[in-house]
Design a protein around this motif. Structure first.
Motif, PDB file in Angstrom:
ATOM      1  N   GLU A  62     -29.878  47.421  -0.116  1.00  0.00           N
ATOM      2  CA  GLU A  62     -29.991  46.810  -1.458  1.00  0.00           C
ATOM      3  C   GLU A  62     -29.675  45.318  -1.400  1.00  0.00           C
ATOM      4  N   ARG A  63     -28.629  45.004  -0.631  1.00  0.00           N
ATOM      5  CA  ARG A  63     -28.218  43.596  -0.505  1.00  0.00           C
ATOM      6  C   ARG A  63     -29.270  42.793   0.263  1.00  0.00           C
ATOM      7  N   ILE A  64     -29.853  43.404   1.266  1.00  0.00           N
ATOM      8  CA  ILE A  64     -30.916  42.717   2.028  1.00  0.00           C
ATOM      9  C   ILE A  64     -32.118  42.459   1.106  1.00  0.00           C
TER      10      ILE A  64
ATOM     11  N   TRP B 121     -25.687  30.401   9.140  1.00  0.00           N
ATOM     12  CA  TRP B 121     -24.883  31.625   9.328  1.00  0.00           C
ATOM     13  C   TRP B 121     -23.804  31.713   8.252  1.00  0.00           C
ATOM     14  N   SER B 122     -23.308  32.942   8.039  1.00  0.00           N
ATOM     15  CA  SER B 122     -22.339  33.230   6.958  1.00  0.00           C
ATOM     16  C   SER B 122     -22.798  32.645   5.631  1.00  0.00           C
ATOM     17  N   PRO B 123     -24.022  32.982   5.174  1.00  0.00           N
ATOM     18  CA  PRO B 123     -24.514  32.409   3.916  1.00  0.00           C
ATOM     19  C   PRO B 123     -23.644  32.794   2.717  1.00  0.00           C
ATOM     20  N   LEU B 124     -22.944  33.937   2.817  1.00  0.00           N
ATOM     21  CA  LEU B 124     -22.064  34.364   1.712  1.00  0.00           C
ATOM     22  C   LEU B 124     -20.597  34.158   2.092  1.00  0.00           C
ATOM     23  N   ALA B 125     -20.363  33.247   3.037  1.00  0.00           N
ATOM     24  CA  ALA B 125     -18.986  32.964   3.506  1.00  0.00           C
ATOM     25  C   ALA B 125     -18.295  34.238   3.980  1.00  0.00           C
ATOM     26  N   GLY B 126     -19.061  35.069   4.665  1.00  0.00           N
ATOM     27  CA  GLY B 126     -18.491  36.305   5.198  1.00  0.00           C
ATOM     28  C   GLY B 126     -18.063  37.275   4.103  1.00  0.00           C
ATOM     29  N   GLY B 127     -18.618  37.133   2.896  1.00  0.00           N
ATOM     30  CA  GLY B 127     -18.271  38.015   1.773  1.00  0.00           C
ATOM     31  C   GLY B 127     -17.234  37.396   0.839  1.00  0.00           C
TER      32      GLY B 127
ATOM     33  N   MET C 112     -23.731  40.466  14.194  1.00  0.00           N
ATOM     34  CA  MET C 112     -22.321  40.269  14.538  1.00  0.00           C
ATOM     35  C   MET C 112     -21.441  41.430  14.060  1.00  0.00           C
ATOM     36  N   ARG C 113     -21.812  41.999  12.904  1.00  0.00           N
ATOM     37  CA  ARG C 113     -20.985  43.073  12.336  1.00  0.00           C
ATOM     38  C   ARG C 113     -21.605  44.453  12.561  1.00  0.00           C
ATOM     39  N   MET C 114     -22.617  44.541  13.402  1.00  0.00           N
ATOM     40  CA  MET C 114     -23.346  45.813  13.554  1.00  0.00           C
ATOM     41  C   MET C 114     -22.409  46.970  13.939  1.00  0.00           C
TER      42      MET C 114
ATOM     43  N   GLY D 216     -25.491  38.942   7.045  1.00  0.00           N
ATOM     44  CA  GLY D 216     -24.494  39.679   7.814  1.00  0.00           C
ATOM     45  C   GLY D 216     -24.328  41.113   7.361  1.00  0.00           C
ATOM     46  N   THR D 217     -25.220  41.585   6.516  1.00  0.00           N
ATOM     47  CA  THR D 217     -25.072  42.938   5.967  1.00  0.00           C
ATOM     48  C   THR D 217     -26.132  43.893   6.518  1.00  0.00           C
ATOM     49  N   GLY D 218     -25.752  45.167   6.583  1.00  0.00           N
ATOM     50  CA  GLY D 218     -26.728  46.200   6.934  1.00  0.00           C
ATOM     51  C   GLY D 218     -27.086  47.023   5.704  1.00  0.00           C
TER      52      GLY D 218
ATOM     53  N   PHE E 242     -33.762  39.305  14.808  1.00  0.00           N
ATOM     54  CA  PHE E 242     -32.403  39.852  14.909  1.00  0.00           C
ATOM     55  C   PHE E 242     -31.557  38.886  15.740  1.00  0.00           C
ATOM     56  N   ASP E 243     -30.414  38.527  15.177  1.00  0.00           N
ATOM     57  CA  ASP E 243     -29.558  37.491  15.768  1.00  0.00           C
ATOM     58  C   ASP E 243     -28.348  38.122  16.469  1.00  0.00           C
ATOM     59  N   HIS E 244     -28.255  37.879  17.755  1.00  0.00           N
ATOM     60  CA  HIS E 244     -27.158  38.425  18.564  1.00  0.00           C
ATOM     61  C   HIS E 244     -26.362  37.296  19.199  1.00  0.00           C
TER      62      HIS E 244
ATOM     63  N   SER F 230     -26.384  25.697  18.491  1.00  0.00           N
ATOM     64  CA  SER F 230     -25.615  26.208  17.360  1.00  0.00           C
ATOM     65  C   SER F 230     -24.311  25.425  17.280  1.00  0.00           C
ATOM     66  N   ASN F 231     -23.947  25.015  16.068  1.00  0.00           N
ATOM     67  CA  ASN F 231     -22.643  24.377  15.821  1.00  0.00           C
ATOM     68  C   ASN F 231     -22.449  23.063  16.582  1.00  0.00           C
ATOM     69  N   HIS F 232     -23.477  22.270  16.678  1.00  0.00           N
ATOM     70  CA  HIS F 232     -23.374  20.937  17.283  1.00  0.00           C
ATOM     71  C   HIS F 232     -23.490  19.908  16.157  1.00  0.00           C
TER      72      HIS F 232
HETATM   73  N1  NAP Z   1     -23.793  30.758  15.339  1.00  0.00           N
HETATM   74  C1  NAP Z   1     -22.576  31.082  14.991  1.00  0.00           C
HETATM   75  O1  NAP Z   1     -21.582  30.458  15.415  1.00  0.00           O
HETATM   76  C2  NAP Z   1     -22.363  32.230  14.057  1.00  0.00           C
HETATM   77  C3  NAP Z   1     -21.074  32.464  13.527  1.00  0.00           C
HETATM   78  C4  NAP Z   1     -20.913  33.539  12.636  1.00  0.00           C
HETATM   79  C5  NAP Z   1     -22.021  34.346  12.311  1.00  0.00           C
HETATM   80  N2  NAP Z   1     -23.236  34.097  12.873  1.00  0.00           N
HETATM   81  C6  NAP Z   1     -24.416  34.932  12.549  1.00  0.00           C
HETATM   82  O2  NAP Z   1     -24.547  34.964  11.140  1.00  0.00           O
HETATM   83  C7  NAP Z   1     -24.632  36.323  10.715  1.00  0.00           C
HETATM   84  C8  NAP Z   1     -24.126  36.432   9.305  1.00  0.00           C
HETATM   85  O3  NAP Z   1     -22.746  36.038   9.231  1.00  0.00           O
HETATM   86  P1  NAP Z   1     -21.794  36.791   8.214  1.00  0.00           P
HETATM   87  O4  NAP Z   1     -21.727  38.233   8.567  1.00  0.00           O
HETATM   88  O5  NAP Z   1     -20.532  36.046   8.124  1.00  0.00           O
HETATM   89  O6  NAP Z   1     -22.697  36.640   6.870  1.00  0.00           O
HETATM   90  P2  NAP Z   1     -22.405  36.778   5.332  1.00  0.00           P
HETATM   91  O7  NAP Z   1     -23.678  37.279   4.734  1.00  0.00           O
HETATM   92  O8  NAP Z   1     -21.831  35.517   4.822  1.00  0.00           O
HETATM   93  O9  NAP Z   1     -21.258  37.878   5.201  1.00  0.00           O
HETATM   94  C9  NAP Z   1     -21.514  39.229   5.403  1.00  0.00           C
HETATM   95  C10 NAP Z   1     -20.343  39.985   4.797  1.00  0.00           C
HETATM   96  O10 NAP Z   1     -20.423  39.844   3.378  1.00  0.00           O
HETATM   97  C11 NAP Z   1     -20.350  41.126   2.802  1.00  0.00           C
HETATM   98  N3  NAP Z   1     -21.188  41.193   1.596  1.00  0.00           N
HETATM   99  C12 NAP Z   1     -22.505  40.936   1.509  1.00  0.00           C
HETATM  100  N4  NAP Z   1     -22.953  41.152   0.245  1.00  0.00           N
HETATM  101  C13 NAP Z   1     -21.879  41.558  -0.445  1.00  0.00           C
HETATM  102  C14 NAP Z   1     -21.681  41.959  -1.798  1.00  0.00           C
HETATM  103  N5  NAP Z   1     -22.701  41.978  -2.667  1.00  0.00           N
HETATM  104  N6  NAP Z   1     -20.424  42.296  -2.201  1.00  0.00           N
HETATM  105  C15 NAP Z   1     -19.409  42.299  -1.316  1.00  0.00           C
HETATM  106  N7  NAP Z   1     -19.533  41.950  -0.013  1.00  0.00           N
HETATM  107  C16 NAP Z   1     -20.755  41.580   0.407  1.00  0.00           C
HETATM  108  C17 NAP Z   1     -20.885  42.069   3.847  1.00  0.00           C
HETATM  109  O11 NAP Z   1     -20.382  43.363   3.605  1.00  0.00           O
HETATM  110  P3  NAP Z   1     -21.341  44.653   3.779  1.00  0.00           P
HETATM  111  O12 NAP Z   1     -21.546  44.826   5.252  1.00  0.00           O
HETATM  112  O13 NAP Z   1     -20.489  45.746   3.161  1.00  0.00           O
HETATM  113  O14 NAP Z   1     -22.608  44.423   3.027  1.00  0.00           O
HETATM  114  C18 NAP Z   1     -20.365  41.462   5.118  1.00  0.00           C
HETATM  115  O15 NAP Z   1     -19.067  41.890   5.408  1.00  0.00           O
HETATM  116  C19 NAP Z   1     -23.841  37.094  11.777  1.00  0.00           C
HETATM  117  O16 NAP Z   1     -24.192  38.456  11.834  1.00  0.00           O
HETATM  118  C20 NAP Z   1     -24.258  36.372  13.028  1.00  0.00           C
HETATM  119  O17 NAP Z   1     -25.510  36.863  13.457  1.00  0.00           O
HETATM  120  C21 NAP Z   1     -23.434  33.047  13.728  1.00  0.00           C
END
Ligand code: NAP
Length: 300
Positions: A269-271, A209-215, A19-21, A264-266, A46-48, A158-160
């Motif tokens: 180290e975090r991966i 999804w968003s395991p880290l609440a989007g950061g 999502m953030r690629m 959600g990270t590329g 890989f999730d798109h 998803s999301n049901h």
């Molecule tokens: N099915 C759905 O409705 C749905 C909805 C939303 C998302 N998704 C899927 O879920 C995936 C993950 O969602 P997400 O991106 O919200 O996941 P996430 O892992 O909760 O959040 C990723 C964000 O957290 C930041 N982060 C990670 N580690 C960090 C750290 N140690 N310190 C500070 N910031 C940190 C990342 O920044 P960096 O990039 O700088 O590491 C990135 O901006 C998406 O790519 C998508 O494929 C699905």
């Protein structure tokens, strides 16, 4: 590490969300290196979604990788999603966000995803959001057609909520092999509304999804989030882990449904910290419940 979603289909337990690629600013060579590095680490999925980055934009970024290195296709699993219509420059007719599971729409979205991903098939198609106007018989025809044409191998939702999931499954011939929804210590609705228990009952491996609440777990913006960060930090110290993301991953993965996390990270180290969370140190039941209750779950 792989999780079997079906007798003939497995995905990696850690999935790269794309999502953030477009924010990672990788050029095509860096994207190729990244995908190859993930495969070396055992991350093959890989999730798109059609909407990531705009109108199929992030699928197109990934498609450039496969165009240059077509041999990677058979080493990975590609997930994509559709059903969310959002206003964007390329679709000026869409003025407001809505959901669509009509046959013509879904077939068209999948065709466009394949074109952008430079693929002949996707491994898994998820209906992104529940369409309140869904016609289950029509959706069944659509999914059967996509399967017969070889464009999609497996399907999920998803999301049901559990009722929405079961109602669709009642009419759909193919078995939904997974359910992708949000779960993290700042968002536990899916524990409260029975979705997690539904996964256990149906033998579904959920994808979070968003395991880290989007950061936001690192950057709290209110008292609730601040408190959760402190709770996670306390458990991090008890478990002697490097950072609080490793606490969160252990918390998410402790459920008996054998879940999958969609990162959600590329950042490599975090991966790696997510991968490290698959083995070794386990959190205690008490630590697990501490996070759940601080997240707002009321125990009887
Ligand atoms: N099915 C759905 O409705 C749905 C909805 C939303 C998302 N998704 C899927 O879920 C995936 C993950 O969602 P997400 O991106 O919200 O996941 P996430 O892992 O909760 O959040 C990723 C964000 O957290 C930041 N982060 C990670 N580690 C960090 C750290 N140690 N310190 C500070 N910031 C940190 C990342 O920044 P960096 O990039 O700088 O590491 C990135 O901006 C998406 O790519 C998508 O494929 C699905």
């Amino acid at each position: 590490m792989k999780v079997n979603l079906d007798d003939h289909f497995s995905i990696s337990k850690v999935v790269i969300g794309c999502m953030r690629m477009h924010e990672w600013n990788f050029d095509v060579e860096q994207r190729i290196e990244f995908v190859e590095w993930c495969i070396e680490q055992g991350i093959t999925t890989f999730d798109h979604a059609d909407i990531y980055g705009g109108n199929h934009q992030n699928e197109a970024l990934f498609g450039e990788v496969l165009q240059k290195k077509p041999q990677l296709r058979e080493k990975i699993e590609i997930i994509t999603k559709c059903s969310i219509c959002v206003p964007n420059n390329e679709n000026p007719n869409i003025k407001t966000r809505y959901f669509n599971t009509g046959k013509e729409y879904i077939i068209n979205q999948v065709n466009q995803s394949l074109e952008n991903l430079k693929c002949e098939y996707v491994d898994l198609l998820l209906i992104h959001m529940h369409d309140l106007l869904v016609n289950p018989q029509e959706l069944n025809e659509t999914l059967n057609q996509l399967k017969e044409e070889g464009k999609v191998k497996f399907f999920g939702l998803s999301n049901h909520n559990p009722l929405e999931f079961d109602t669709l499954q009642k009419y759909i011939d193919v078995k939904f092999v997974t359910h992708q929804f949000m779960l993290n210590p700042l968002g536990i609705e899916n524990y409260k509304n029975g979705t997690m228990t539904h996964c256990l009952r149906e033998g579904i491996h959920p994808m979070f999804w968003s395991p880290l609440a989007g950061g936001r777990i690192f950057n709290p913006s209110n008292a609730f989030e601040e408190n959760m960060k402190n709770v996670l930090e306390g458990i991090r110290q008890e478990l002697q882990l490097e950072d609080i993301d490793e606490v969160v991953y252990r918390w998410l993965l402790k459920h008996s449904s054998d879940p999958i996390i969609v990162l959600g990270t590329g950042n490599r180290e975090r991966i790696k910290r997510a991968l490290d969370s698959l083995d070794g140190t386990q959190m205690t039941r008490e630590q697990w419940y501490k996070i759940l209750t601080e997240a707002g779950y009321e125990l009887c």
